[in-house]
Design a protein around this motif. Sequence first.
Motif, PDB file in Angstrom:
ATOM      1  N   GLN A  86       0.468  -1.067  -0.177  1.00 40.36           N
ATOM      2  CA  GLN A  86       0.045  -0.163  -0.411  1.00 40.36           C
ATOM      3  C   GLN A  86       0.852   1.300  -0.084  1.00 40.36           C
ATOM      4  O   GLN A  86       1.875   1.155   0.709  1.00 40.36           O
ATOM      5  CB  GLN A  86      -0.724  -0.084   0.993  1.00 40.36           C
ATOM      6  N   VAL A  87       0.478   2.498  -0.360  1.00 40.20           N
ATOM      7  CA  VAL A  87       0.947   3.599  -0.931  1.00 40.20           C
ATOM      8  C   VAL A  87      -0.193   4.144   0.013  1.00 40.20           C
ATOM      9  O   VAL A  87      -1.031   4.603  -0.229  1.00 40.20           O
ATOM     10  CB  VAL A  87       0.682   4.146  -2.097  1.00 40.20           C
ATOM     11  N   PRO A  88       0.480   4.583   1.601  1.00 40.29           N
ATOM     12  CA  PRO A  88      -0.880   5.299   2.007  1.00 40.29           C
ATOM     13  C   PRO A  88      -0.960   7.068   1.994  1.00 40.29           C
ATOM     14  O   PRO A  88      -0.396   7.425   1.044  1.00 40.29           O
ATOM     15  CB  PRO A  88      -0.451   5.618   3.765  1.00 40.29           C
ATOM     16  N   GLU A  89      -1.979   7.527   2.112  1.00 39.69           N
ATOM     17  CA  GLU A  89      -1.778   8.470   1.965  1.00 39.69           C
ATOM     18  C   GLU A  89      -1.437   9.366   2.566  1.00 39.69           C
ATOM     19  O   GLU A  89      -1.435   8.842   4.086  1.00 39.69           O
ATOM     20  CB  GLU A  89      -4.072   9.142   2.327  1.00 39.69           C
ATOM     21  N   GLY A  90      -0.902  10.249   2.308  1.00 38.23           N
ATOM     22  CA  GLY A  90       0.272  11.602   2.955  1.00 38.23           C
ATOM     23  C   GLY A  90       1.220  11.283   2.657  1.00 38.23           C
ATOM     24  O   GLY A  90       2.138  11.790   3.673  1.00 38.23           O
ATOM     25  N   LEU A 147      -0.799  -3.187  -6.276  1.00 40.38           N
ATOM     26  CA  LEU A 147      -0.434  -1.891  -5.299  1.00 40.38           C
ATOM     27  C   LEU A 147      -1.303  -1.151  -4.734  1.00 40.38           C
ATOM     28  O   LEU A 147      -2.092  -1.260  -5.903  1.00 40.38           O
ATOM     29  CB  LEU A 147       0.620  -1.036  -7.134  1.00 40.38           C
ATOM     30  N   LEU A 148      -2.100  -0.735  -4.382  1.00 44.14           N
ATOM     31  CA  LEU A 148      -2.434  -0.593  -3.430  1.00 44.14           C
ATOM     32  C   LEU A 148      -2.479   1.342  -3.139  1.00 44.14           C
ATOM     33  O   LEU A 148      -1.850   1.993  -2.045  1.00 44.14           O
ATOM     34  CB  LEU A 148      -3.404  -0.857  -1.977  1.00 44.14           C
ATOM     35  N   LEU A 149      -2.921   2.169  -3.605  1.00 43.91           N
ATOM     36  CA  LEU A 149      -3.110   3.462  -4.260  1.00 43.91           C
ATOM     37  C   LEU A 149      -3.952   4.378  -2.940  1.00 43.91           C
ATOM     38  O   LEU A 149      -4.937   4.309  -3.705  1.00 43.91           O
ATOM     39  CB  LEU A 149      -2.173   4.378  -5.217  1.00 43.91           C
ATOM     40  N   ASP A 150      -3.346   5.211  -2.647  1.00 41.66           N
ATOM     41  CA  ASP A 150      -4.625   5.781  -1.340  1.00 41.66           C
ATOM     42  C   ASP A 150      -4.957   7.094  -1.191  1.00 41.66           C
ATOM     43  O   ASP A 150      -3.548   8.383  -1.020  1.00 41.66           O
ATOM     44  CB  ASP A 150      -4.631   5.597  -0.373  1.00 41.66           C
ATOM     45  N   GLU A 151      -5.601   7.613  -2.327  1.00 43.84           N
ATOM     46  CA  GLU A 151      -5.657   9.491  -3.689  1.00 43.84           C
ATOM     47  C   GLU A 151      -4.302   9.873  -3.791  1.00 43.84           C
ATOM     48  O   GLU A 151      -3.408  10.935  -3.020  1.00 43.84           O
ATOM     49  CB  GLU A 151      -5.645  10.055  -1.735  1.00 43.84           C
TER      50      GLU A 151
END
Length: 239
Positions: A85-89, A161-165
């Motif tokens: 995951q690529v976290p938000e922020g 890949l999980l991309l958050d915002e």
Amino acid sequence: MAKNLLLKLDGVCAGYGDIEVLHEVSLEVAEGEIVALLGANAAGKTTALRVISGLIPVWRGEIYFEERPISRVPPDERVELGIVQVPEGRRLFPFMTVRENLLLGAYNRRARRSVKANLKRVLELFPVLAEREHQLAGSLSGGEQQMCAIGRALMASPRILLLDEPSLGLAPLVVRQIYGVLPAVRAGGVTAVIVEQNVKEVLGLADRAYVLENGRVVLSGPSGQLREDERLKRAYLGI
């Protein structure tokens, strides 16, 4: 689906404390797809990614990765499976260099075998990171930090890949640069799920999309079809 099914959520319920946020969410992601999760704030999009990553537990239902149930698999083992995951922020380490931040992504056993190749690939995808390799991550612009966060995730050799915002707070030109790299990421064998409020941009890239509303899937289908959906136009495209 014609391609092999990589990820499946089957009737997943989850939340925080006593509050249920996701209500029987079901979705599928085939290998090689780019799938968008759309919805307003507090619709449950980020919670869905955290459930897939294992950061919050599944209350009811099941998550499958390559047909294997993983709801009780801890987050670090999911990274070993290739769920990253690529976290938000962005969540970079600001007082470490770009290179150090990237190398931290390669801590899992599978990724350690490909550190040099993955680093070369990331720096080719994001040439500005090669220019800033020895610069502190905290001194980068917002767009460069997002590129570094995506690059760090790619260092983990993800299958999905999980991309958050990824476009949050970025100028339109930078957003286009980041989205312009994702087809090359897919061509390298990486599937993607993108949580995004920039609906026009993500529907131009994604193969399919799911729309969440109050923790439930209310619309789903091919991106081209959803772009013409009157409900989506009114709610999210301002048409």
